[in-house]
Each structure stands twice: as C-alpha cells, then as structure tokens.
Scaffold this active site. Sequence first.
Site, PDB file in Angstrom:
ATOM      1  N   ARG A  39       0.832  -1.229   0.000  1.00  0.00           N
ATOM      2  CA  ARG A  39       0.000   0.000   0.000  1.00  0.00           C
ATOM      3  C   ARG A  39       0.860   1.270   0.000  1.00  0.00           C
ATOM      4  O   ARG A  39       0.455   2.293  -0.545  1.00  0.00           O
ATOM      5  CB  ARG A  39      -0.955  -0.026   1.212  1.00  0.00           C
ATOM      6  CG  ARG A  39      -2.039   1.076   1.174  1.00  0.00           C
ATOM      7  CD  ARG A  39      -3.060   0.868   2.270  1.00  0.00           C
ATOM      8  NE  ARG A  39      -4.211   1.767   2.195  1.00  0.00           N
ATOM      9  CZ  ARG A  39      -4.384   2.822   2.962  1.00  0.00           C
ATOM     10  NH1 ARG A  39      -3.508   3.115   3.900  1.00  0.00           N
ATOM     11  NH2 ARG A  39      -5.455   3.587   2.830  1.00  0.00           N
ATOM     12  N   ILE A  65      -7.469   7.476  -1.129  1.00  0.00           N
ATOM     13  CA  ILE A  65      -7.334   6.020  -1.208  1.00  0.00           C
ATOM     14  C   ILE A  65      -8.154   5.512  -0.014  1.00  0.00           C
ATOM     15  O   ILE A  65      -8.016   6.031   1.107  1.00  0.00           O
ATOM     16  CB  ILE A  65      -5.851   5.571  -1.135  1.00  0.00           C
ATOM     17  CG1 ILE A  65      -5.697   4.054  -1.083  1.00  0.00           C
ATOM     18  CG2 ILE A  65      -5.101   6.202   0.013  1.00  0.00           C
ATOM     19  CD1 ILE A  65      -4.214   3.578  -1.158  1.00  0.00           C
ATOM     20  N   SER A  66      -9.044   4.546  -0.247  1.00  0.00           N
ATOM     21  CA  SER A  66      -9.946   4.096   0.823  1.00  0.00           C
ATOM     22  C   SER A  66      -9.170   3.445   1.967  1.00  0.00           C
ATOM     23  O   SER A  66      -8.051   2.962   1.778  1.00  0.00           O
ATOM     24  CB  SER A  66     -10.958   3.089   0.267  1.00  0.00           C
ATOM     25  OG  SER A  66     -11.648   3.646  -0.814  1.00  0.00           O
ATOM     26  N   ALA A  67      -9.807   3.407   3.141  1.00  0.00           N
ATOM     27  CA  ALA A  67      -9.189   2.752   4.305  1.00  0.00           C
ATOM     28  C   ALA A  67      -9.045   1.250   4.022  1.00  0.00           C
ATOM     29  O   ALA A  67      -9.914   0.653   3.364  1.00  0.00           O
ATOM     30  CB  ALA A  67     -10.060   2.957   5.530  1.00  0.00           C
TER      31      ALA A  67
END
Length: 218
Positions: A39, A65-67
């Site tokens: 990530r 950017i999503s969790a």
Amino acid sequence: MNNSKGEREQERKRLIDSLISNGYLSKPEVIDSMLKVPRHRFVPESKKYSAYVDMPLTIGYGQTISAPHMVAMMTEHLDVKPHHKILEVGAGSGYQAAVLAEILDEGKIYTVERIPELAKNAEENLRGCGYSKVHIAIGEGTKGYAEESPYDRIIVTAGAPRVPKALLDQLNDNGKLLIPVGGRMLQELMLIEKYEKGFKEKKLGGCVFVPLIGKDGW
Ligand code: SAM
C-alpha cells in the site's frame, strides 16, 4: 518513520492481522492479496508513514485512497474468482485494482478514472509494482466501459445518488455489482446480483465515499 522493506512488511502484516481479528477479512485469497500489495507504493510520499494505519489518505485532487478495512470488506463481498473480468469505477491510486489483480489468474480488470492526473498516477503505481492485468481508462465511469462489457464483477469506489443503469446493463448474468449509494456525506454499501429474471439487492451497511461525479452521479 520505518523505511526498510522488512519493516514495511511487518507493519502490513500487523494491519492485516488486525483486520482479521476485527472481522473484516476471512477469505484466504483476500488475506493473501492484501498481504502482498504494498500500500505504501500507492500513497503520496508525504503519507507513506501512515500507509499501514487503517484510515483513508488523501491522494490529491480532493480524492482519497480508501481505508484498508473498506478495501478488505469490498473485496470479500465482491467474491472474485481467478477467471473474472472486472470493472472498477474510480481508479484513484490504483490500490483496490491491485488487490483485485492479485486474486486473478486469466481474468482482467478495467478501471475507469475521470481525473486524468490520477489515472496517470494510478498507471505509474500499478506498472511500478508489476500489475499488468489492470487496464486504466480515463472517462466518465457512470457510463461504465462498454468496450469490454459484459463484466462478471463491477465495483464502484465513489458514492452515488443512485445505481447507474449502464452498470446494470454491463453486468453478466450471475454477475455482482458493489456500489455505495446514498447522500453526498453518507452512503449504504449495496450488493446487487443479476439473474436471468432480474436483480437481487442486499444492504451491507453504512460507508463514506467521495462523490461519484457525472451523468448518473452527483
Ligand atoms: N479505488 C481507489 C483506490 O484504490 O485508491 C479509491 C477511489 S477514490 C475513493 C474515488 C475515485 O473515484 C476518485 O479518484 C474520483 O476521481 C473517481 N471518480 C469519481 N467519479 C467518477 C466517475 N464518474 N468516473 C470515474 N471516476 C470517478
């Protein structure tokens, strides 16, 4: 800040372990995928120190950017098989597409992003990590991506006021569409399954996404 490859892998392992113990992750192929995708290679330099904290991060142009827990949940619900052809709407950083790509064998992913600079950045992130099964297109994703339809799976990673009809049309029989639907600030994650005779909807709980912009969006 921890910088070495080994330290980053340890941070990633700790994050995935916590997602498992908090009930977000259980499928072996999704766990494996999230353990593999780096990530920190999908977030801006200034955010790398937070790459393995379970929170969304800004990636520029007002987008995120999503969790990790949201990526985990969505990937588990999407129920991806190695041969699937997948459409993602909202490439953002390219991270979600990379997590899906790890599960594929002969399958492919097409991801549509409306902001050209983010599409270019996602492309660089994905190519830099060797994800060649992901194809990025710049465009208005509420129209889907008819060129490669139909899709076995469609995942929308921005919040929509309603389900765009084009996405339902571009879904295969027995296909699944995952999409946050609701208001601008809060949505419900919806899983829609297509059958010969129609659609079946399931509500999966509340979520918060940046808005899906466009004809059938905001
Ligand atoms: N999946 C991304 C990731 O892994 O980093 C996160 C996506 S971010 C929460 C939502 C993205 O959807 C943004 O990059 C935004 O520009 C994009 N977007 C919003 N409306 C769109 C549309 N109509 N078509 C394509 N992309 C759209």
